[in-house]
Design a protein around this motif. Structure first.
Motif, mmCIF file in Angstrom:
data_model
loop_
_atom_site.group_PDB
_atom_site.id
_atom_site.type_symbol
_atom_site.label_atom_id
_atom_site.label_comp_id
_atom_site.label_asym_id
_atom_site.label_seq_id
_atom_site.Cartn_x
_atom_site.Cartn_y
_atom_site.Cartn_z
ATOM 1 N N MET A 97 0.849 -1.173 0.000
ATOM 2 C CA MET A 97 0.000 0.000 0.000
ATOM 3 C C MET A 97 0.899 1.242 0.000
ATOM 4 S SD MET A 97 -2.857 0.996 2.801
ATOM 5 C CE MET A 97 -4.282 1.799 2.161
ATOM 6 N N PRO A 98 0.694 2.125 -0.961
ATOM 7 C CA PRO A 98 1.545 3.317 -1.024
ATOM 8 C C PRO A 98 1.236 4.274 0.124
ATOM 9 C CG PRO A 98 -0.179 3.428 -2.684
ATOM 10 C CD PRO A 98 -0.274 2.069 -2.044
ATOM 11 N N ALA A 99 2.230 5.059 0.449
ATOM 12 C CA ALA A 99 2.058 6.054 1.517
ATOM 13 C C ALA A 99 1.054 7.097 1.061
ATOM 14 C CB ALA A 99 3.392 6.718 1.813
ATOM 15 N N PRO A 100 0.285 7.643 1.995
ATOM 16 C CA PRO A 100 -0.693 8.657 1.610
ATOM 17 C C PRO A 100 0.012 9.915 1.092
ATOM 18 C CG PRO A 100 -0.620 8.404 3.991
ATOM 19 C CD PRO A 100 0.262 7.363 3.416
ATOM 20 N N SER A 101 -0.619 10.571 0.147
ATOM 21 C CA SER A 101 -0.048 11.791 -0.425
ATOM 22 C C SER A 101 -0.155 12.936 0.586
ATOM 23 C CB SER A 101 -0.791 12.163 -1.709
ATOM 24 O OG SER A 101 -2.120 12.554 -1.405
ATOM 25 N N GLN A 102 0.609 13.985 0.331
ATOM 26 C CA GLN A 102 0.539 15.163 1.198
ATOM 27 C C GLN A 102 -0.874 15.750 1.188
ATOM 28 O OE1 GLN A 102 2.841 16.491 3.315
ATOM 29 N NE2 GLN A 102 3.932 14.599 2.855
ATOM 30 N N LEU A 103 -1.541 15.660 0.047
ATOM 31 C CA LEU A 103 -2.915 16.154 -0.053
ATOM 32 C C LEU A 103 -3.847 15.346 0.848
ATOM 33 C CD1 LEU A 103 -4.784 18.180 -1.484
ATOM 34 C CD2 LEU A 103 -5.155 16.448 -3.236
ATOM 35 N N ALA A 104 -3.684 14.039 0.856
ATOM 36 C CA ALA A 104 -4.524 13.177 1.699
ATOM 37 C C ALA A 104 -4.259 13.446 3.175
ATOM 38 C CB ALA A 104 -4.267 11.708 1.370
ATOM 39 N N ILE A 105 -3.007 13.676 3.526
ATOM 40 C CA ILE A 105 -2.658 13.971 4.922
ATOM 41 C C ILE A 105 -3.274 15.295 5.363
ATOM 42 C CG2 ILE A 105 -0.737 14.526 6.465
ATOM 43 C CD1 ILE A 105 0.931 12.499 4.780
ATOM 44 N N ALA A 106 -3.148 16.318 4.519
ATOM 45 C CA ALA A 106 -3.708 17.637 4.848
ATOM 46 C C ALA A 106 -5.236 17.568 4.927
ATOM 47 C CB ALA A 106 -3.270 18.669 3.811
ATOM 48 N N THR A 107 -5.843 16.778 4.057
ATOM 49 C CA THR A 107 -7.301 16.604 4.078
ATOM 50 C C THR A 107 -7.743 15.937 5.377
ATOM 51 O OG1 THR A 107 -7.360 16.418 1.663
ATOM 52 C CG2 THR A 107 -9.266 15.571 2.867
ATOM 53 N N SER A 108 -7.040 14.895 5.773
ATOM 54 C CA SER A 108 -7.373 14.188 7.018
ATOM 55 C C SER A 108 -7.228 15.103 8.228
ATOM 56 C CB SER A 108 -6.477 12.971 7.199
ATOM 57 O OG SER A 108 -6.714 12.035 6.191
ATOM 58 N N ALA A 109 -6.189 15.927 8.234
ATOM 59 C CA ALA A 109 -5.976 16.849 9.354
ATOM 60 C C ALA A 109 -7.121 17.846 9.454
ATOM 61 C CB ALA A 109 -4.649 17.575 9.185
ATOM 62 N N LEU A 110 -7.547 18.386 8.325
ATOM 63 C CA LEU A 110 -8.650 19.351 8.333
ATOM 64 C C LEU A 110 -9.949 18.683 8.769
ATOM 65 C CD1 LEU A 110 -9.643 22.203 7.834
ATOM 66 C CD2 LEU A 110 -9.908 21.625 5.420
ATOM 67 N N ASN A 111 -10.208 17.482 8.264
ATOM 68 C CA ASN A 111 -11.426 16.765 8.663
ATOM 69 C C ASN A 111 -11.438 16.494 10.168
ATOM 70 O OD1 ASN A 111 -12.772 16.602 6.196
ATOM 71 N ND2 ASN A 111 -11.651 14.778 5.592
ATOM 72 N N ARG A 112 -10.280 16.128 10.719
ATOM 73 C CA ARG A 112 -10.183 15.867 12.156
ATOM 74 C C ARG A 112 -10.507 17.123 12.957
ATOM 75 N NH1 ARG A 112 -6.619 17.248 15.598
ATOM 76 N NH2 ARG A 112 -5.052 17.751 14.050
ATOM 77 N N LEU A 113 -10.001 18.268 12.529
ATOM 78 C CA LEU A 113 -10.263 19.521 13.248
ATOM 79 C C LEU A 113 -11.736 19.918 13.171
ATOM 80 C CD1 LEU A 113 -7.088 21.528 12.214
ATOM 81 C CD2 LEU A 113 -7.685 20.771 14.525
ATOM 82 N N VAL A 114 -12.353 19.707 12.027
ATOM 83 C CA VAL A 114 -13.777 20.029 11.880
ATOM 84 C C VAL A 114 -14.611 19.126 12.794
ATOM 85 C CG1 VAL A 114 -15.730 19.994 10.271
ATOM 86 C CG2 VAL A 114 -13.551 21.022 9.574
ATOM 87 N N LYS A 115 -14.252 17.830 12.858
ATOM 88 C CA LYS A 115 -14.961 16.903 13.746
ATOM 89 C C LYS A 115 -14.743 17.281 15.209
ATOM 90 C CE LYS A 115 -14.971 12.861 10.745
ATOM 91 N NZ LYS A 115 -14.443 11.498 10.547
ATOM 92 N N GLU A 116 -13.529 17.693 15.529
ATOM 93 C CA GLU A 116 -13.224 18.104 16.900
ATOM 94 C C GLU A 116 -14.069 19.318 17.297
ATOM 95 O OE1 GLU A 116 -9.367 19.621 19.499
ATOM 96 O OE2 GLU A 116 -9.037 18.676 17.556
ATOM 97 N N GLU A 117 -14.225 20.263 16.362
ATOM 98 C CA GLU A 117 -15.035 21.430 16.659
ATOM 99 C C GLU A 117 -16.496 21.042 16.882
ATOM 100 O OE1 GLU A 117 -16.655 25.631 15.173
ATOM 101 O OE2 GLU A 117 -16.679 23.837 13.940
#
Length: 117
Positions: free
Chosen positions: A1-21
């Motif tokens: 399985m390839p490593a996640p792209s920088q775009l996927a990492i940044a997307t996951s981080a933003l989604n986590r913050l929105v869920k946290e809020e």
């Protein structure tokens, strides 16, 4: 399985913050309901005043988190937008699915920011 792209990492981080809020908003509502219940409750409990004071303190601590969290969301959104812009260049390594998820995360972040304002 390839490593996640920088775009996927940044997307996951933003989604986590929105869920946290969203979680903090639910917590705020829950705390307000407990305070209302304690204020209307019976005075038979000798710890009622202390409990009410503690609940109000917790409510204030939750409210303090919103400006910090909003700033983190805005920063993560900007980072994701920059990453999305960067990936448009030659040698695009992001899949269309990653790009779609990134755009959805940005829309969710904008919605969260507007609700908080």
């Amino acid at each position: 399985m390839p490593a996640p792209s920088q775009l996927a990492i940044a997307t996951s981080a933003l989604n986590r913050l929105v869920k946290e809020e969203a979680s903090y908003h639910k917590e705020l509502e829950s705390q307000q309901a407990r305070i209302t219940k304690l204020e209307q409750g019976n005075d038979d409990d000798e710890n009622a005043e202390f409990t009410l004071r503690q609940e109000r303190k917790a409510l204030e601590e939750t409210k303090v988190m919103f400006p910090q969290l909003r700033q983190k969301i805005e920063d993560a959104k900007s980072k994701l937008e920059a990453q999305l812009e960067q990936d448009k260049g030659p040698g695009d390594q992001s899949s269309p699915e990653d790009i779609t998820k990134a755009k959805e995360a940005i829309a969710a972040a904008l919605h969260a920011i507007r609700e908080a304002s």
